[in-house]
Design a protein around this motif. Structure first.
Motif, PDB file in Angstrom:
ATOM      1  N   MET A   1      46.924  65.015  15.994  1.00  0.00           N
ATOM      2  CA  MET A   1      47.671  63.716  15.921  1.00  0.00           C
ATOM      3  C   MET A   1      46.379  62.618  16.569  1.00  0.00           C
ATOM      4  O   MET A   1      46.312  63.096  17.649  1.00  0.00           O
ATOM      5  CB  MET A   1      48.984  63.755  16.546  1.00  0.00           C
ATOM      6  N   LEU A   2      46.343  61.782  15.893  1.00  0.00           N
ATOM      7  CA  LEU A   2      45.453  60.802  16.537  1.00  0.00           C
ATOM      8  C   LEU A   2      46.332  59.747  17.604  1.00  0.00           C
ATOM      9  O   LEU A   2      47.309  59.355  17.352  1.00  0.00           O
ATOM     10  CB  LEU A   2      45.029  59.830  15.450  1.00  0.00           C
ATOM     11  N   LEU A   3      45.412  59.507  18.664  1.00  0.00           N
ATOM     12  CA  LEU A   3      46.095  58.813  19.669  1.00  0.00           C
ATOM     13  C   LEU A   3      45.936  57.073  19.127  1.00  0.00           C
ATOM     14  O   LEU A   3      46.773  56.196  19.503  1.00  0.00           O
ATOM     15  CB  LEU A   3      45.683  58.950  21.057  1.00  0.00           C
ATOM     16  N   HIS A   4      44.897  56.923  18.437  1.00  0.00           N
ATOM     17  CA  HIS A   4      44.570  55.669  18.093  1.00  0.00           C
ATOM     18  C   HIS A   4      44.871  55.470  16.664  1.00  0.00           C
ATOM     19  O   HIS A   4      44.296  55.933  15.749  1.00  0.00           O
ATOM     20  CB  HIS A   4      43.088  55.324  18.375  1.00  0.00           C
ATOM     21  N   GLN A   5      46.206  55.175  16.503  1.00  0.00           N
ATOM     22  CA  GLN A   5      46.753  54.912  15.198  1.00  0.00           C
ATOM     23  C   GLN A   5      47.264  53.579  14.776  1.00  0.00           C
ATOM     24  O   GLN A   5      47.676  52.940  15.383  1.00  0.00           O
ATOM     25  CB  GLN A   5      47.868  55.786  14.795  1.00  0.00           C
ATOM     26  N   GLY A   6      46.664  52.931  13.744  1.00  0.00           N
ATOM     27  CA  GLY A   6      47.278  51.711  13.160  1.00  0.00           C
ATOM     28  C   GLY A   6      46.566  50.496  14.003  1.00  0.00           C
ATOM     29  O   GLY A   6      47.302  49.551  14.146  1.00  0.00           O
ATOM     30  N   ILE A   7      45.402  50.579  14.712  1.00  0.00           N
ATOM     31  CA  ILE A   7      44.935  49.853  15.617  1.00  0.00           C
ATOM     32  C   ILE A   7      44.096  48.672  14.778  1.00  0.00           C
ATOM     33  O   ILE A   7      44.063  47.425  15.532  1.00  0.00           O
ATOM     34  CB  ILE A   7      43.637  50.016  16.713  1.00  0.00           C
ATOM     35  N   GLY A   8      43.940  48.816  13.385  1.00  0.00           N
ATOM     36  CA  GLY A   8      43.119  47.519  12.778  1.00  0.00           C
ATOM     37  C   GLY A   8      41.706  47.558  13.072  1.00  0.00           C
ATOM     38  O   GLY A   8      41.048  47.993  14.066  1.00  0.00           O
ATOM     39  N   LEU A   9      40.944  46.957  12.232  1.00  0.00           N
ATOM     40  CA  LEU A   9      39.563  46.739  12.271  1.00  0.00           C
ATOM     41  C   LEU A   9      39.228  45.933  13.414  1.00  0.00           C
ATOM     42  O   LEU A   9      38.127  46.430  14.052  1.00  0.00           O
ATOM     43  CB  LEU A   9      38.874  46.548  11.022  1.00  0.00           C
ATOM     44  N   ASP A  10      39.721  44.630  13.442  1.00  0.00           N
ATOM     45  CA  ASP A  10      39.432  43.698  14.552  1.00  0.00           C
ATOM     46  C   ASP A  10      39.703  44.135  15.858  1.00  0.00           C
ATOM     47  O   ASP A  10      38.873  44.237  16.715  1.00  0.00           O
ATOM     48  CB  ASP A  10      40.325  42.413  14.236  1.00  0.00           C
ATOM     49  N   ARG A  11      40.889  45.248  16.224  1.00  0.00           N
ATOM     50  CA  ARG A  11      40.878  45.750  17.442  1.00  0.00           C
ATOM     51  C   ARG A  11      39.994  46.850  17.626  1.00  0.00           C
ATOM     52  O   ARG A  11      39.594  47.136  18.835  1.00  0.00           O
ATOM     53  CB  ARG A  11      42.423  46.219  17.632  1.00  0.00           C
ATOM     54  N   PHE A  12      39.899  47.652  16.710  1.00  0.00           N
ATOM     55  CA  PHE A  12      38.586  48.776  16.663  1.00  0.00           C
ATOM     56  C   PHE A  12      37.285  48.187  17.038  1.00  0.00           C
ATOM     57  O   PHE A  12      36.747  48.554  18.080  1.00  0.00           O
ATOM     58  CB  PHE A  12      38.555  49.600  15.338  1.00  0.00           C
ATOM     59  N   ASN A  13      37.165  46.886  16.402  1.00  0.00           N
ATOM     60  CA  ASN A  13      35.779  46.154  16.720  1.00  0.00           C
ATOM     61  C   ASN A  13      35.593  45.935  18.255  1.00  0.00           C
ATOM     62  O   ASN A  13      34.631  45.633  18.823  1.00  0.00           O
ATOM     63  CB  ASN A  13      35.603  45.199  15.775  1.00  0.00           C
ATOM     64  N   ALA A  14      36.815  45.407  18.626  1.00  0.00           N
ATOM     65  CA  ALA A  14      36.837  45.059  20.054  1.00  0.00           C
ATOM     66  C   ALA A  14      37.056  45.797  21.202  1.00  0.00           C
ATOM     67  O   ALA A  14      36.849  45.485  22.458  1.00  0.00           O
ATOM     68  CB  ALA A  14      38.113  43.964  20.232  1.00  0.00           C
ATOM     69  N   LEU A  15      37.208  46.942  20.967  1.00  0.00           N
ATOM     70  CA  LEU A  15      37.413  48.364  21.932  1.00  0.00           C
ATOM     71  C   LEU A  15      36.240  48.399  22.786  1.00  0.00           C
ATOM     72  O   LEU A  15      34.964  48.063  22.199  1.00  0.00           O
ATOM     73  CB  LEU A  15      37.694  49.599  21.131  1.00  0.00           C
ATOM     74  N   PRO A  16      36.351  48.546  23.947  1.00  0.00           N
ATOM     75  CA  PRO A  16      35.243  49.076  24.912  1.00  0.00           C
ATOM     76  C   PRO A  16      34.371  50.213  24.132  1.00  0.00           C
ATOM     77  O   PRO A  16      35.005  50.944  23.240  1.00  0.00           O
ATOM     78  CB  PRO A  16      35.685  49.532  26.228  1.00  0.00           C
ATOM     79  N   ASP A  17      33.054  50.538  24.484  1.00  0.00           N
ATOM     80  CA  ASP A  17      32.420  51.365  23.711  1.00  0.00           C
ATOM     81  C   ASP A  17      33.076  52.727  24.064  1.00  0.00           C
ATOM     82  O   ASP A  17      33.161  53.529  22.932  1.00  0.00           O
ATOM     83  CB  ASP A  17      31.018  51.326  24.313  1.00  0.00           C
TER      84      ASP A  17
END
Length: 172
Positions: A1-17
């Motif tokens: 199971m993924l912990l990061h589900q449905g975060i969207g591209l914008d939120r993915f781009n904004a995540l800390p490295d």
């Protein structure tokens, strides 16, 4: 199971490295791959992310690919040889004879190529699985490595899609 589900591209781009690497690691089980893909942010589209994901995968060393494969249970590892386990396994047929043939073919595959048989199962059944593994047993080592990487790329894309979710992601 993924912990990061449905975060969207914008939120993915904004995540800390480190969070982006973690989210991507959940998709492929390769820190090297995840770091490569995360370093390419921001992505202007899902298509750009998929292109980077595929590119990063095909640039991995054999050792990195082999390590990533260890996170995939492998088809034969899902199936047991008892009827009750076969009814519960994640491969798609209650037909015991078919599943035993799949298990045997996957064991031959692993013995022949030295790594697990990997197959993107989306929308396919056990009969197709058996045909595929049987065909792939006829490949040269080089051709099969390319085929396996193609299957891993398909799985990664499905997992990235799940990570991103709908176009704007899910609301918090």
């Amino acid at each position: 199971m993924l912990l990061h589900q449905g975060i969207g591209l914008d939120r993915f781009n904004a995540l800390p490295d480190h969070s982006a690497v973690h989210a991507l690691f959940e998709c492929c089980c390769s820190v090297t791959w995840a770091g490569h893909v995360a370093a390419g942010r921001p992505y202007s589209s899902r298509s750009d992310l998929f292109t980077a994901a595929d590119s990063g995968l095909f640039e991995l060393s054999d050792a990195d690919v082999d390590a990533a494969l260890q996170c995939h249970p492998g088809v034969a590892r899902r199936a047991q040889t008892t009827a009750s386990a076969l009814e519960q396994c994640a491969v798609w047929s209650p037909d015991e004879a078919l599943m035993l043939a799949v298990v045997a073919a996957c064991a031959r595959y692993e013995q022949q190529f030295g790594y697990r048989y990997l197959w993107c199962a989306a929308g396919r059944d056990a009969a197709e699985l058996l045909r595929d593994v049987t065909t792939r047993l006829g490949h040269s080592a080089e051709a099969e490595r390319k085929t396996m990487l193609g299957e891993l790329a398909k799985i990664n894309r499905i997992r990235i899609e799940r990570m991103l979710g709908p176009a704007d992601g899910y609301r918090d």
